[in-house]
Scaffold this motif. Structure first.
Motif, PDB file in Angstrom:
ATOM      1  N   PRO A  35      25.909  36.890  41.455  1.00  0.00           N
ATOM      2  CA  PRO A  35      26.312  35.501  41.696  1.00  0.00           C
ATOM      3  C   PRO A  35      27.727  35.184  41.208  1.00  0.00           C
ATOM      4  N   LEU A  36      28.153  35.784  40.113  1.00  0.00           N
ATOM      5  CA  LEU A  36      29.508  35.563  39.622  1.00  0.00           C
ATOM      6  C   LEU A  36      30.530  36.092  40.619  1.00  0.00           C
ATOM      7  N   CYS A  37      30.323  37.314  41.080  1.00  0.00           N
ATOM      8  CA  CYS A  37      31.269  37.903  42.028  1.00  0.00           C
ATOM      9  C   CYS A  37      31.239  37.182  43.367  1.00  0.00           C
ATOM     10  N   VAL A  58      28.907  49.499  34.670  1.00  0.00           N
ATOM     11  CA  VAL A  58      28.663  50.494  35.717  1.00  0.00           C
ATOM     12  C   VAL A  58      27.569  50.022  36.669  1.00  0.00           C
ATOM     13  N   LYS A  59      26.488  49.509  36.108  1.00  0.00           N
ATOM     14  CA  LYS A  59      25.386  49.008  36.944  1.00  0.00           C
ATOM     15  C   LYS A  59      25.848  47.832  37.797  1.00  0.00           C
ATOM     16  N   ALA A  60      26.678  46.968  37.214  1.00  0.00           N
ATOM     17  CA  ALA A  60      27.171  45.811  37.950  1.00  0.00           C
ATOM     18  C   ALA A  60      28.000  46.238  39.156  1.00  0.00           C
ATOM     19  N   ILE A  61      28.808  47.271  38.996  1.00  0.00           N
ATOM     20  CA  ILE A  61      29.603  47.777  40.127  1.00  0.00           C
ATOM     21  C   ILE A  61      28.681  48.198  41.260  1.00  0.00           C
ATOM     22  N   ALA A  67      25.705  44.287  47.360  1.00  0.00           N
ATOM     23  CA  ALA A  67      25.466  42.886  47.709  1.00  0.00           C
ATOM     24  C   ALA A  67      26.638  42.247  48.443  1.00  0.00           C
ATOM     25  N   ILE A  68      27.869  42.705  48.150  1.00  0.00           N
ATOM     26  CA  ILE A  68      29.069  42.084  48.741  1.00  0.00           C
ATOM     27  C   ILE A  68      29.934  43.200  49.325  1.00  0.00           C
ATOM     28  N   PRO A  69      29.503  43.797  50.419  1.00  0.00           N
ATOM     29  CA  PRO A  69      30.194  44.977  50.955  1.00  0.00           C
ATOM     30  C   PRO A  69      31.601  44.707  51.471  1.00  0.00           C
ATOM     31  N   ASP A  70      31.929  43.450  51.753  1.00  0.00           N
ATOM     32  CA  ASP A  70      33.251  43.150  52.310  1.00  0.00           C
ATOM     33  C   ASP A  70      34.337  42.996  51.243  1.00  0.00           C
ATOM     34  N   ALA A  71      33.938  42.966  49.966  1.00  0.00           N
ATOM     35  CA  ALA A  71      34.919  42.832  48.888  1.00  0.00           C
ATOM     36  C   ALA A  71      35.369  44.208  48.402  1.00  0.00           C
TER      37      ALA A  71
END
Length: 215
Positions: A35-37, A58-61, A67-71
């Protein structure tokens, strides 16, 4: 001596060209990562530097990449080859270090994940330059001389581009970006701890959008 490939340079340039502002993201709660990203992306920022300053980086990456493949999702505060390998496996699209070692610079030549090495002095810049690096993180920017230092670097190294990070604020980002050798700037003002703690994602989006609007 091996040299940085055109592929690596093109990838790094593409990342830096994709957003004038790069948020420095530290994840203290794994549930906050997506949600932050997403809030930052909703505010117009599509380059995300998720640092390894906490155990959840690492897990967050991995989560955000899915979840946000376009970023553009990369790893910051990488300080060892072991960490570099971890974030490669997690799907990071770029790696940013706070400083340089010869080992990390050489590893970056062969990794599939391009490196933006961190430097604060001309001597460190020259280590990377001799291997073909032309894009660097300048850290900690304010402590290491700020805009006057960047102007001085441009004399002997007119072909080098920087992403200054460290001590830069919303109201000073524009001044850094006005420098001819600055492509983008990084900052933690985009991810204030109080907004994250209260999970006020709308505020994060507002800060991102407003910061871009200030430029």
């Amino acid at each position: 001596m091996s040299q940085l490939s055109d592929f690596h340079r093109e990838r790094v340039r593409a990342v830096l060209a994709s957003s004038p502002l790069i948020p420095v993201i530290a994840i203290n709660d794994p549930d906050d990562a997506v949600p932050l990203c997403q809030a930052l992306v909703d505010g117009g920022i599509n380059v995300l530097e998720i640092t390894l300053r906490t155990e959840h980086g690492v897990k967050a990456i991995e989560q955000v990449r899915k979840a946000i493949p376009d970023a553009w999702v990369g790893a910051g505060t990488v300080t060892s080859i072991a960490q570099y390998r971890q974030v490669e496996a997690a799907g990071a699209q770029f790696v940013i270090t706070p400083g340089v070692t010869e080992a990390i610079l050489e590893f970056g030549l062969t990794s599939e994940v391009p490196l933006l090495p961190g430097i604060s002095t001309i001597s460190e810049l020259m280590l990377g330059y001799n291997l073909g690096y032309r894009e660097f993180k300048f850290f900690p920017a304010e402590v290491a001389g700020g805009i006057p230092a960047l102007k001085a670097f441009s004399g002997p190294f007119p072909d080098v581009t920087f992403c200054p990070t460290g001590g830069i604020r919303r109201d000073t980002a524009k001044d850094y970006l006005a420098q001819g050798n600055v492509q983008s700037v990084g900052g933690s003002w985009l991810t204030p701890a109080d907004a994250i703690a209260s999970k006020d994602w709308a505020k994060i989006t507002e800060i991102a959008r407003g910061s871009l609007g200030d430029l």
